[in-house]
Design a protein around this motif. Structure first.
Motif, PDB file in Angstrom:
ATOM      1  N   PRO A 205       0.822  -1.216   0.000  1.00 52.20           N
ATOM      2  CA  PRO A 205       0.000   0.000   0.000  1.00 52.20           C
ATOM      3  C   PRO A 205       0.857   1.267   0.000  1.00 52.20           C
ATOM      4  CG  PRO A 205      -0.836  -1.585   1.590  1.00 52.20           C
ATOM      5  CD  PRO A 205       0.473  -2.117   1.105  1.00 52.20           C
ATOM      6  N   HIS A 206       0.454   2.216  -0.836  1.00 52.15           N
ATOM      7  CA  HIS A 206       1.214   3.463  -0.941  1.00 52.15           C
ATOM      8  C   HIS A 206       0.334   4.559  -1.538  1.00 52.15           C
ATOM      9  CE1 HIS A 206       1.536   1.736  -4.963  1.00 52.15           C
ATOM     10  NE2 HIS A 206       1.810   2.950  -5.405  1.00 52.15           N
ATOM     11  N   GLY A 207       0.820   5.772  -1.450  1.00 54.97           N
ATOM     12  CA  GLY A 207       0.187   6.922  -2.073  1.00 54.97           C
ATOM     13  C   GLY A 207       1.269   7.804  -2.649  1.00 54.97           C
ATOM     14  N   ALA A 208       0.874   8.725  -3.520  1.00 51.62           N
ATOM     15  CA  ALA A 208       1.848   9.623  -4.133  1.00 51.62           C
ATOM     16  C   ALA A 208       1.167  10.929  -4.499  1.00 51.62           C
ATOM     17  CB  ALA A 208       2.464   8.983  -5.372  1.00 51.62           C
ATOM     18  N   VAL A 209       1.991  11.962  -4.613  1.00 44.31           N
ATOM     19  CA  VAL A 209       1.519  13.257  -5.096  1.00 44.31           C
ATOM     20  C   VAL A 209       2.578  13.801  -6.048  1.00 44.31           C
ATOM     21  CG1 VAL A 209       2.440  14.471  -3.060  1.00 44.31           C
ATOM     22  CG2 VAL A 209       0.705  15.580  -4.475  1.00 44.31           C
ATOM     23  N   ARG A 210       2.097  14.361  -7.158  1.00 42.17           N
ATOM     24  CA  ARG A 210       2.973  15.038  -8.119  1.00 42.17           C
ATOM     25  C   ARG A 210       2.611  16.509  -8.071  1.00 42.17           C
ATOM     26  NH1 ARG A 210       5.240  14.512 -13.693  1.00 42.17           N
ATOM     27  NH2 ARG A 210       6.253  16.535 -13.868  1.00 42.17           N
ATOM     28  N   SER A 211       3.605  17.342  -7.796  1.00 41.60           N
ATOM     29  CA  SER A 211       3.415  18.787  -7.728  1.00 41.60           C
ATOM     30  C   SER A 211       4.572  19.446  -8.469  1.00 41.60           C
ATOM     31  CB  SER A 211       3.381  19.249  -6.269  1.00 41.60           C
ATOM     32  OG  SER A 211       3.119  20.625  -6.170  1.00 41.60           O
ATOM     33  N   GLY A 212       4.278  20.031  -9.629  1.00 38.93           N
ATOM     34  CA  GLY A 212       5.349  20.603 -10.451  1.00 38.93           C
ATOM     35  C   GLY A 212       6.298  19.493 -10.875  1.00 38.93           C
ATOM     36  N   ASN A 213       7.593  19.712 -10.659  1.00 40.86           N
ATOM     37  CA  ASN A 213       8.595  18.707 -11.011  1.00 40.86           C
ATOM     38  C   ASN A 213       8.754  17.639  -9.935  1.00 40.86           C
ATOM     39  OD1 ASN A 213       9.160  20.147 -13.353  1.00 40.86           O
ATOM     40  ND2 ASN A 213      10.802  21.297 -12.388  1.00 40.86           N
TER      41      ASN A 213
ATOM     42  N   GLN B 178       7.744   5.284   4.986  1.00 48.15           N
ATOM     43  CA  GLN B 178       8.893   5.784   4.247  1.00 48.15           C
ATOM     44  C   GLN B 178       8.446   6.806   3.209  1.00 48.15           C
ATOM     45  OE1 GLN B 178      10.931   2.783   2.003  1.00 48.15           O
ATOM     46  NE2 GLN B 178      12.336   4.231   1.067  1.00 48.15           N
ATOM     47  N   LEU B 179       9.185   7.902   3.110  1.00 43.19           N
ATOM     48  CA  LEU B 179       8.945   8.917   2.095  1.00 43.19           C
ATOM     49  C   LEU B 179      10.046   8.837   1.050  1.00 43.19           C
ATOM     50  CD1 LEU B 179       8.143  12.030   4.329  1.00 43.19           C
ATOM     51  CD2 LEU B 179       6.544  10.349   3.397  1.00 43.19           C
ATOM     52  N   GLU B 180       9.664   8.942  -0.215  1.00 43.25           N
ATOM     53  CA  GLU B 180      10.617   9.004  -1.309  1.00 43.25           C
ATOM     54  C   GLU B 180      10.267  10.226  -2.146  1.00 43.25           C
ATOM     55  OE1 GLU B 180      11.726   4.590  -2.574  1.00 43.25           O
ATOM     56  OE2 GLU B 180       9.569   4.983  -2.621  1.00 43.25           O
ATOM     57  N   LEU B 181      11.244  11.083  -2.365  1.00 39.79           N
ATOM     58  CA  LEU B 181      11.033  12.332  -3.096  1.00 39.79           C
ATOM     59  C   LEU B 181      11.911  12.338  -4.340  1.00 39.79           C
ATOM     60  CD1 LEU B 181       9.761  15.225  -3.096  1.00 39.79           C
ATOM     61  CD2 LEU B 181      11.857  15.954  -1.916  1.00 39.79           C
ATOM     62  N   PHE B 182      11.301  12.713  -5.469  1.00 42.30           N
ATOM     63  CA  PHE B 182      12.037  12.736  -6.729  1.00 42.30           C
ATOM     64  C   PHE B 182      11.790  14.045  -7.463  1.00 42.30           C
ATOM     65  CE2 PHE B 182      10.739   8.396  -5.755  1.00 42.30           C
ATOM     66  CZ  PHE B 182      11.981   7.774  -5.685  1.00 42.30           C
ATOM     67  N   ASP B 183      12.840  14.555  -8.107  1.00 42.76           N
ATOM     68  CA  ASP B 183      12.739  15.687  -9.019  1.00 42.76           C
ATOM     69  C   ASP B 183      12.640  15.098 -10.421  1.00 42.76           C
ATOM     70  OD1 ASP B 183      13.115  17.821 -10.759  1.00 42.76           O
ATOM     71  OD2 ASP B 183      14.689  18.746  -9.547  1.00 42.76           O
ATOM     72  N   LEU B 184      11.432  15.021 -10.956  1.00 40.08           N
ATOM     73  CA  LEU B 184      11.207  14.330 -12.216  1.00 40.08           C
ATOM     74  C   LEU B 184      11.797  15.055 -13.422  1.00 40.08           C
ATOM     75  CD1 LEU B 184       7.573  13.040 -11.656  1.00 40.08           C
ATOM     76  CD2 LEU B 184       9.737  11.838 -11.289  1.00 40.08           C
ATOM     77  N   LEU B 185      12.068  16.343 -13.299  1.00 39.77           N
ATOM     78  CA  LEU B 185      12.712  17.053 -14.400  1.00 39.77           C
ATOM     79  C   LEU B 185      14.161  16.589 -14.544  1.00 39.77           C
ATOM     80  CD1 LEU B 185      12.449  19.244 -16.575  1.00 39.77           C
ATOM     81  CD2 LEU B 185      13.265  20.881 -14.872  1.00 39.77           C
ATOM     82  N   ARG B 186      14.862  16.491 -13.428  1.00 40.03           N
ATOM     83  CA  ARG B 186      16.270  16.081 -13.444  1.00 40.03           C
ATOM     84  C   ARG B 186      16.466  14.567 -13.376  1.00 40.03           C
ATOM     85  NH1 ARG B 186      16.309  20.836 -10.279  1.00 40.03           N
ATOM     86  NH2 ARG B 186      17.615  22.450 -11.188  1.00 40.03           N
ATOM     87  N   ASP B 187      15.462  13.865 -12.863  1.00 39.70           N
ATOM     88  CA  ASP B 187      15.587  12.427 -12.623  1.00 39.70           C
ATOM     89  C   ASP B 187      14.288  11.714 -13.018  1.00 39.70           C
ATOM     90  OD1 ASP B 187      16.303   9.907 -11.624  1.00 39.70           O
ATOM     91  OD2 ASP B 187      15.945  10.473  -9.540  1.00 39.70           O
ATOM     92  N   PRO B 188      13.963  11.666 -14.329  1.00 38.32           N
ATOM     93  CA  PRO B 188      12.686  11.077 -14.742  1.00 38.32           C
ATOM     94  C   PRO B 188      12.576   9.580 -14.427  1.00 38.32           C
ATOM     95  CG  PRO B 188      14.024  11.613 -16.656  1.00 38.32           C
ATOM     96  CD  PRO B 188      14.723  12.187 -15.455  1.00 38.32           C
TER      97      PRO B 188
END
Length: 146
Positions: free
Chosen positions: A38-46, A57-67
Motif C-alpha cells: 500500500p502506498h500513495g503519491a503526489v505530483r506537484s510541479g517537477n 517511508q517517504l521518497e522524493l524525486f525531481d522528475l525534471l532532473r531524474d525522470p
C-alpha cells in the motif's frame, strides 16, 4: 452498463495537447496490495513524493532532473517532502480516502515475511498520519520486510 463513481478526471485531452489541467497536483492512492505494498503519491510541479504506508517511508524525486526516479531526495529536501506529504494528507481527508489498518489475524513469519493473512485490512486507519504498520503478505505476491 451501470453508472459508477469515477474518482478523478481523464488525462486523455492533455496527452493530445487539447486542454490544460485545472489543478496544481496529481494524486495516487493505493491502500491495498497489488504489484507493491500500500502506498500513495503526489505530483506537484517537477516533484513527486511517494509514501509507503507500511513503513511510513517517504521518497522524493525531481522528475525534471531524474525522470527514472533513481535518486531519493527526501533527506536532502525534507521541507519539500513534508509539504507534499501534507498535500497528500489533506487530499485524502477531502476525498475520504480509505486507509489500510493492521490486520489482527496477521501472523509474521521469518525475517518479517508475512504468513497467511495480509498485514493490513483495507478499512479505516491512517499510516500517513501515524499508524505503525507491519510487513506484507507473500501469498498476495508481496514479500517485503519492514
Amino acid at each position: 452498463m451501470p453508472q459508477q463513481h469515477l474518482d478523478g478526471i481523464s488525462l486523455a485531452p492533455l496527452l493530445g495537447g487539447e486542454a490544460n489541467l485545472n489543478r496544481n497536483n496529481l494524486y495516487w492512492h493505493f491502500p491495498h496490495y497489488h504489484s507493491m505494498p500500500p502506498h500513495g503519491a503526489v505530483r506537484s510541479g517537477n516533484w513527486k513524493l511517494v509514501v509507503r504506508y507500511e513503513t511510513e517511508q517517504l521518497e522524493l524525486f525531481d522528475l525534471l532532473r531524474d525522470p527514472g526516479k533513481k535518486s531519493d531526495l527526501s533527506r536532502a529536501k525534507p521541507e519539500v517532502a513534508v509539504k507534499l506529504r501534507e498535500y497528500l494528507r489533506k487530499h485524502l481527508d477531502a476525498v475520504g480516502g480509505q486507509m489500510p489498518t493492521p490486520n489482527p489475524n496477521y501472523k509474521a513469519g521469518k525475517e518479517g515475511e508475512g504468513v497467511g493473512e495480509a498485514a493490513f485490512d483495507q478499512r479505516e486507519g491512517d499510516p500517513v498520519r501515524g499508524n505503525r504498520p507491519v510487513s506484507a503478505n507473500p501469498e498476495n505476491g508481496a514479500n517485503w520486510p519492514v
